[in-house]
Design a protein around this motif. Sequence first.
Motif, PDB file in Angstrom:
ATOM      1  N   LEU A  84       0.834  -1.203   0.000  1.00 46.92           N
ATOM      2  CA  LEU A  84       0.000   0.000   0.000  1.00 46.92           C
ATOM      3  C   LEU A  84       0.870   1.254   0.000  1.00 46.92           C
ATOM      4  N   ASN A  85       1.947   1.229   0.767  1.00 47.73           N
ATOM      5  CA  ASN A  85       2.890   2.359   0.760  1.00 47.73           C
ATOM      6  C   ASN A  85       3.539   2.513  -0.610  1.00 47.73           C
ATOM      7  N   ALA A  86       3.847   1.372  -1.236  1.00 46.00           N
ATOM      8  CA  ALA A  86       4.469   1.398  -2.558  1.00 46.00           C
ATOM      9  C   ALA A  86       3.531   2.009  -3.597  1.00 46.00           C
ATOM     10  N   LEU A  87       2.248   1.670  -3.528  1.00 40.89           N
ATOM     11  CA  LEU A  87       1.284   2.242  -4.469  1.00 40.89           C
ATOM     12  C   LEU A  87       1.202   3.754  -4.297  1.00 40.89           C
ATOM     13  N   LYS A  88       1.155   4.214  -3.060  1.00 42.53           N
ATOM     14  CA  LYS A  88       1.107   5.654  -2.805  1.00 42.53           C
ATOM     15  C   LYS A  88       2.332   6.348  -3.386  1.00 42.53           C
ATOM     16  N   VAL A 114      -6.081  -0.040  -5.306  1.00 42.51           N
ATOM     17  CA  VAL A 114      -6.285   0.568  -6.626  1.00 42.51           C
ATOM     18  C   VAL A 114      -7.760   0.908  -6.831  1.00 42.51           C
ATOM     19  N   ASN A 115      -8.643  -0.011  -6.435  1.00 36.43           N
ATOM     20  CA  ASN A 115     -10.083   0.254  -6.551  1.00 36.43           C
ATOM     21  C   ASN A 115     -10.473   1.517  -5.788  1.00 36.43           C
ATOM     22  N   LYS A 116     -10.002   1.627  -4.546  1.00 36.63           N
ATOM     23  CA  LYS A 116     -10.345   2.783  -3.713  1.00 36.63           C
ATOM     24  C   LYS A 116      -9.747   4.070  -4.272  1.00 36.63           C
ATOM     25  N   HIS A 117      -8.504   3.982  -4.728  1.00 39.91           N
ATOM     26  CA  HIS A 117      -7.865   5.157  -5.328  1.00 39.91           C
ATOM     27  C   HIS A 117      -8.655   5.655  -6.528  1.00 39.91           C
ATOM     28  N   ASN A 118      -9.063   4.738  -7.389  1.00 41.98           N
ATOM     29  CA  ASN A 118      -9.762   5.127  -8.609  1.00 41.98           C
ATOM     30  C   ASN A 118     -11.149   5.706  -8.322  1.00 41.98           C
ATOM     31  N   GLU A 119     -11.802   5.200  -7.284  1.00 38.85           N
ATOM     32  CA  GLU A 119     -13.094   5.757  -6.899  1.00 38.85           C
ATOM     33  C   GLU A 119     -12.956   7.193  -6.400  1.00 38.85           C
ATOM     34  N   ARG A 120     -11.874   7.447  -5.675  1.00 36.52           N
ATOM     35  CA  ARG A 120     -11.682   8.749  -5.031  1.00 36.52           C
ATOM     36  C   ARG A 120     -11.001   9.767  -5.932  1.00 36.52           C
ATOM     37  N   ASN A 121     -10.392   9.289  -7.004  1.00 36.42           N
ATOM     38  CA  ASN A 121      -9.592  10.193  -7.847  1.00 36.42           C
ATOM     39  C   ASN A 121      -9.940  10.044  -9.322  1.00 36.42           C
ATOM     40  N   PRO A 122     -11.159  10.374  -9.707  1.00 33.19           N
ATOM     41  CA  PRO A 122     -11.513  10.291 -11.134  1.00 33.19           C
ATOM     42  C   PRO A 122     -10.599  11.182 -11.965  1.00 33.19           C
ATOM     43  N   GLY A 123     -10.162  10.634 -13.086  1.00 32.46           N
ATOM     44  CA  GLY A 123      -9.221  11.353 -13.933  1.00 32.46           C
ATOM     45  C   GLY A 123      -7.776  11.008 -13.644  1.00 32.46           C
ATOM     46  N   LYS A 124      -7.535  10.276 -12.538  1.00 27.37           N
ATOM     47  CA  LYS A 124      -6.171   9.858 -12.180  1.00 27.37           C
ATOM     48  C   LYS A 124      -6.140   8.346 -11.928  1.00 27.37           C
ATOM     49  N   CYS A 143     -13.224  -9.740  -8.291  1.00 25.62           N
ATOM     50  CA  CYS A 143     -12.722  -9.220  -9.566  1.00 25.62           C
ATOM     51  C   CYS A 143     -12.893  -7.706  -9.663  1.00 25.62           C
ATOM     52  N   SER A 144     -12.015  -7.103 -10.434  1.00 32.99           N
ATOM     53  CA  SER A 144     -11.997  -5.647 -10.575  1.00 32.99           C
ATOM     54  C   SER A 144     -11.761  -5.252 -12.029  1.00 32.99           C
ATOM     55  N   TYR A 145     -12.450  -4.232 -12.459  1.00 33.77           N
ATOM     56  CA  TYR A 145     -12.252  -3.685 -13.804  1.00 33.77           C
ATOM     57  C   TYR A 145     -10.828  -3.205 -14.017  1.00 33.77           C
ATOM     58  N   TRP A 146     -10.163  -2.798 -12.929  1.00 35.08           N
ATOM     59  CA  TRP A 146      -8.824  -2.207 -13.027  1.00 35.08           C
ATOM     60  C   TRP A 146      -7.712  -3.230 -12.896  1.00 35.08           C
ATOM     61  N   HIS A 147      -8.074  -4.508 -12.795  1.00 35.41           N
ATOM     62  CA  HIS A 147      -7.099  -5.594 -12.606  1.00 35.41           C
ATOM     63  C   HIS A 147      -7.120  -6.529 -13.806  1.00 35.41           C
ATOM     64  N   PHE A 148      -5.931  -6.857 -14.329  1.00 29.55           N
ATOM     65  CA  PHE A 148      -5.783  -7.793 -15.444  1.00 29.55           C
ATOM     66  C   PHE A 148      -4.726  -8.831 -15.055  1.00 29.55           C
ATOM     67  N   ARG A 149      -5.067 -10.125 -15.200  1.00 24.68           N
ATOM     68  CA  ARG A 149      -4.111 -11.176 -14.792  1.00 24.68           C
ATOM     69  C   ARG A 149      -3.571 -11.931 -16.006  1.00 24.68           C
ATOM     70  N   PHE A 150      -2.242 -12.204 -15.967  1.00 24.68           N
ATOM     71  CA  PHE A 150      -1.550 -12.808 -17.112  1.00 24.68           C
ATOM     72  C   PHE A 150      -1.019 -14.203 -16.822  1.00 24.68           C
ATOM     73  N   ASP A 151      -1.030 -14.632 -15.574  1.00 23.77           N
ATOM     74  CA  ASP A 151      -0.718 -16.017 -15.226  1.00 23.77           C
ATOM     75  C   ASP A 151      -2.040 -16.779 -15.180  1.00 23.77           C
ATOM     76  N   ALA A 152      -1.978 -18.091 -15.342  1.00 19.53           N
ATOM     77  CA  ALA A 152      -3.167 -18.918 -15.138  1.00 19.53           C
ATOM     78  C   ALA A 152      -3.399 -19.036 -13.639  1.00 19.53           C
ATOM     79  N   ASP A 153      -4.644 -18.934 -13.203  1.00 20.11           N
ATOM     80  CA  ASP A 153      -4.874 -18.947 -11.762  1.00 20.11           C
ATOM     81  C   ASP A 153      -4.722 -20.352 -11.179  1.00 20.11           C
ATOM     82  N   THR A 154      -4.746 -20.428  -9.852  1.00 22.25           N
ATOM     83  CA  THR A 154      -4.505 -21.688  -9.148  1.00 22.25           C
ATOM     84  C   THR A 154      -5.448 -22.788  -9.612  1.00 22.25           C
ATOM     85  N   SER A 155      -6.713 -22.458  -9.817  1.00 24.35           N
ATOM     86  CA  SER A 155      -7.690 -23.477 -10.223  1.00 24.35           C
ATOM     87  C   SER A 155      -7.431 -23.959 -11.643  1.00 24.35           C
TER      88      SER A 155
END
Length: 411
Positions: A84-88, A114-124, A143-155
């Motif tokens: 979380l500190n790294a994202l900030k 990321v979800n919370k940031h995007n809700e609070r900061n439209p345009g950023k 699941c989140s609109y702002w998240h994209f995964r490129f590895d196959a998941d555990t299942s």
Amino acid sequence: MNLQRRALSIFVAASLSAGAAMAQKGETVKVAWIDPLSGLMANIGQNQLKTYQYIAEKLNAKNPAGVKFEIVSIDNKLSPAETLNALKSAVDQGVRYVVQGLGSGAGLALMDAVNKHNERNPGKEVIYLNYAAVDPDMTNSKCSYWHFRFDADTSMKMEALTTFMKDQADIKKVYLINQNYAHGQQVSKFAKANLARKRPDIQVVGDDLHPLAQVRDFSPYVAKIKASGADTIITGNWGSDLALLVKAANDAGLNAKFYTYYANFGGTPTALGTAAEGRVYQVGYGHYNLGGEYGKMLAEFKKRFNDDFYSAGSYSAMVLLAEGIAKAKSTDPVKVAAAMEGLKFTSFNGPVEMRKADHQLQQPLFITKWQKVDAKNAYDVEKTGMTFTALKSYDAYVSSTPTSCQMKRPS
């Protein structure tokens, strides 16, 4: 006169539109890499950072969007709180794209932030490109609109792995040992469910969870495995937690077979050595002897860094980002996210698709086996004289699992 003015306004509008269409060309796109550079998994993190820098360099020479990628590295110490500190810190530096993969605990924390940031900061808005955190919940209930995964998941990986295992008649007793966090817990869950469905005759004779990146001596766990009479071990362990487990198994003379997710890197191949020949299997979205463009990257990376290029999901992530920017004709994350949904492209392992429903990449999976290098399988892993050879490949539709994602998209 009015016609002249109208013609002029149309010309100006068209000119502005054309300029906007190519607004991304020549732009520098900062991508924050947020993973561990300290602690027991530091060697993995250092390899991954070099991987992203290498891929960015290749794409900067040529990519469909004409942008330049700059990798900004931030150590999260494998900690959700530090993530979380790294994202900030990344946002404060003007970064709009972040990549992370080592640990689903950190990944879930990052996705929520990321979800919370995007809700609070439209345009950023910020997009999270996940190259290796494989908890299925990340593309299902959370699941989140702002998240994209490129590895196959555990299942998905367990679906392919147990499809292979069901035909191995010598498997009678299985022991599960995994890291005690989201991914490890899910490995245990899906292994038991899939084996019960595909091979109900197999006994699960042990199911251990241990702290993530904290155990330095696995001999007590290996003693339990030996006492159970297990002929096969299933583990989603990675990094030091797998290398030290394998070392303890070799030291104790444990001859069980290992079915793994991540035996191909992080010191584990060195720990395996020749003693484990023919007894270690791995499921993954590629392998060292795949050849083609991946083979060229492997050779170039090893020559430059004296290390193995083992996380090719990073390549898929950066290629999709470049394709998305080109399609959106913009570096704005809102437009790029919309462009990346459902996008089909060719990655190192063939044609792949970013599934629109949950943002989970659909791609082929492979089962490989640890053996000595030969003329057909010549890639020497960690200078051991050994390699992983492909036994079976599964098309994307075979290992694909359904999603419960109810995607909330911005209006």
